[in-house]
Design an enzyme around this catalytic site. Structure first.
Site, mmCIF file in Angstrom:
data_model
loop_
_atom_site.group_PDB
_atom_site.id
_atom_site.type_symbol
_atom_site.label_atom_id
_atom_site.label_comp_id
_atom_site.label_asym_id
_atom_site.label_seq_id
_atom_site.Cartn_x
_atom_site.Cartn_y
_atom_site.Cartn_z
ATOM 1 N N TYR A 121 -3.678 -2.304 -10.037
ATOM 2 C CA TYR A 121 -3.564 -2.200 -8.571
ATOM 3 C C TYR A 121 -2.720 -3.339 -7.993
ATOM 4 O O TYR A 121 -1.804 -3.103 -7.187
ATOM 5 C CB TYR A 121 -4.977 -2.179 -7.955
ATOM 6 C CG TYR A 121 -4.954 -2.209 -6.451
ATOM 7 C CD1 TYR A 121 -4.628 -1.069 -5.714
ATOM 8 C CD2 TYR A 121 -5.233 -3.383 -5.751
ATOM 9 C CE1 TYR A 121 -4.591 -1.104 -4.328
ATOM 10 C CE2 TYR A 121 -5.195 -3.425 -4.369
ATOM 11 C CZ TYR A 121 -4.874 -2.284 -3.666
ATOM 12 O OH TYR A 121 -4.816 -2.316 -2.294
ATOM 13 N N LYS B 268 0.273 3.381 -2.947
ATOM 14 C CA LYS B 268 -0.907 4.244 -3.116
ATOM 15 C C LYS B 268 -0.548 5.730 -3.125
ATOM 16 O O LYS B 268 -1.209 6.528 -3.785
ATOM 17 C CB LYS B 268 -1.929 3.957 -2.003
ATOM 18 C CG LYS B 268 -2.552 2.562 -2.110
ATOM 19 C CD LYS B 268 -3.351 2.230 -0.856
ATOM 20 C CE LYS B 268 -3.979 0.842 -0.954
ATOM 21 N NZ LYS B 268 -4.587 0.423 0.322
ATOM 22 N N VAL C 241 1.425 -3.693 3.760
ATOM 23 C CA VAL C 241 1.466 -4.986 4.447
ATOM 24 C C VAL C 241 2.715 -5.803 4.106
ATOM 25 O O VAL C 241 2.930 -6.868 4.669
ATOM 26 C CB VAL C 241 0.189 -5.834 4.208
ATOM 27 C CG1 VAL C 241 -1.028 -5.180 4.845
ATOM 28 C CG2 VAL C 241 -0.036 -6.107 2.735
ATOM 29 N N SER D 172 0.799 -1.236 0.000
ATOM 30 C CA SER D 172 0.000 0.000 0.000
ATOM 31 C C SER D 172 0.825 1.276 0.000
ATOM 32 O O SER D 172 0.262 2.357 -0.188
ATOM 33 C CB SER D 172 -0.949 0.018 1.192
ATOM 34 O OG SER D 172 -2.033 -0.822 0.929
ATOM 35 N N TYR E 76 -4.237 3.796 8.013
ATOM 36 C CA TYR E 76 -5.605 3.259 8.122
ATOM 37 C C TYR E 76 -6.192 3.564 9.496
ATOM 38 O O TYR E 76 -6.094 4.687 9.964
ATOM 39 C CB TYR E 76 -5.620 1.747 7.840
ATOM 40 C CG TYR E 76 -4.879 1.412 6.602
ATOM 41 C CD1 TYR E 76 -5.372 1.805 5.372
ATOM 42 C CD2 TYR E 76 -3.658 0.758 6.644
ATOM 43 C CE1 TYR E 76 -4.684 1.534 4.218
ATOM 44 C CE2 TYR E 76 -2.967 0.477 5.502
ATOM 45 C CZ TYR E 76 -3.494 0.874 4.290
ATOM 46 O OH TYR E 76 -2.801 0.612 3.162
HETATM 47 N N1 GLN Z 1 -2.305 -5.260 -1.896
HETATM 48 C C1 GLN Z 1 -2.778 -5.163 -0.551
HETATM 49 C C2 GLN Z 1 -4.274 -5.319 -0.482
HETATM 50 O O1 GLN Z 1 -4.963 -4.774 -1.279
HETATM 51 C C3 GLN Z 1 -2.336 -3.860 0.037
HETATM 52 C C4 GLN Z 1 -2.809 -3.654 1.461
HETATM 53 C C5 GLN Z 1 -1.865 -2.920 2.342
HETATM 54 O O2 GLN Z 1 -0.655 -2.863 2.103
HETATM 55 N N2 GLN Z 1 -2.384 -2.384 3.420
HETATM 56 O O3 GLN Z 1 -4.785 -5.982 0.369
#
Ligand code: GLN
Length: 310
Positions: free
Chosen positions: A195, A64, A264, A61, A246
């Protein structure tokens, strides 16, 4: 500075046992949970680092904020914020619930999965391959200005991308729901493929710190070339501050006071205004999907160097 980073990394090793690696994407479960690294990049692109900072990992993420930056630059604010809000949710990153219940009629922000999938659909290019290529070019130009020749190449881990593509049922549900709301541009499978691939970009913490510096210096690269407008850098930093971790964003904001984005894969990118780009690595995650060692190290670093934004 080196002594400080060495101490923070040594102290953070205990946290590896206090979290667990992301296993819901099967290919991510292979990573060694004991790895810990911390890196800091200054205005000239010089990096101070300690621990596992040259081991590339899946940025997940953290991507993003990179896609959001490129789309804000290439398409403008209206294209993004007509489709995605700018408010925090307090929900997990992969939550779907507000898409139907909220009066907004769009994802709350671009840093939760739903918002990021919309942003992926807006990247320059018609296909997933073209969009990924534009994002990779953008990331390379951000890192290259301060490249010291030792850093890992910017590439996509195809195994991780395929692993998430095969198991990302919730993200696919989100994607199709977004399509129904009229928020995904073009083909929804292409947006999801973009994505999954952008999340599978591999970078080491040293490179991630250089990317953090792009935000810390409001879009200006080492050497003086401008990559992002000040406005784009500030929008992205504000969203990192309020939504970057988050449902842990408030806690991190209070304790560390830094705009940051977690993934993650165990990475966290952060920006200390006018001072440093920061990156931490530690694949053991807490229940919200944030690196346990990373949160601890960045919090301690912020206190030691007085990096609080506010
Ligand atoms: N690719 C992961 C997902 O969509 C990214 C989530 C993350 O890093 N928080 O679940």
């Amino acid at each position: 500075m080196q002594d400080l980073l060495d101490r923070l990394v040594a102290d953070a090793r205990v946290f590896a046992a206090k979290g667990s690696v992301a296993a819901y994407i099967p290919a991510l479960a292979k990573i060694d949970p004991r790895l810990v690294g911390l890196a800091l990049a200054d205005r000239d692109g010089r990096v101070v680092e300690s621990g596992a900072t040259r081991i590339p990992f899946s940025i997940q993420s953290v991507s993003k904020v990179l896609s959001l930056s490129l789309v804000l630059e290439s398409r403008g604010e209206e294209a993004v914020f007509s489709r995605v809000g700018r408010e925090s949710t307090g929900d997990p990153f992969n939550s779907i619930i507000r898409l139907e219940t909220s009066h907004l009629g769009k994802p709350y922000n671009p840093l939760i999965n739903a918002g990021a999938i919309v942003v992926s659909s807006l990247l320059p290019g018609r296909t997933a391959v073209e969009r990924l290529a534009s994002l990779l070019d953008f990331v390379r130009s951000a890192i290259a200005a301060s490249e010291d020749g030792r850093s890992a190449a910017v590439m996509v881990d195809e195994e991780v991308a395929a692993s998430e593509s095969a198991t990302g049922f919730r993200n696919r549900s989100i994607g199709w729901f977004l399509k129904e709301l009229g928020l995904v541009e073009g083909d929804v499978d292409e947006a999801l493929a973009t994505y999954f691939s952008q999340c599978a970009i591999r970078l080491d913490a040293a490179s991630l710190a250089r990317l953090g510096a792009v935000f810390a210096f409001d879009g200006v690269l080492p050497g003086g070339k401008r990559l992002l407008s000040t406005r784009t850098a500030r929008i992205v930093k504000s969203l990192m501050m309020t939504c970057g971790l988050y449902d842990g964003s408030g806690d991190f904001g209070v304790e560390a006071g830094l705009p940051a984005k977690s993934g993650v894969g165990g990475g966290i990118l952060a920006a200390a205004k006018g001072r440093f780009g920061l990156a931490s690595f530690g694949p053991a995650l807490d229940g919200r999907g944030n690196s346990v060692a990373g949160v601890a190290m960045l919090t301690a670093l912020s206190r030691e160097l007085d990096l609080f934004e506010l």
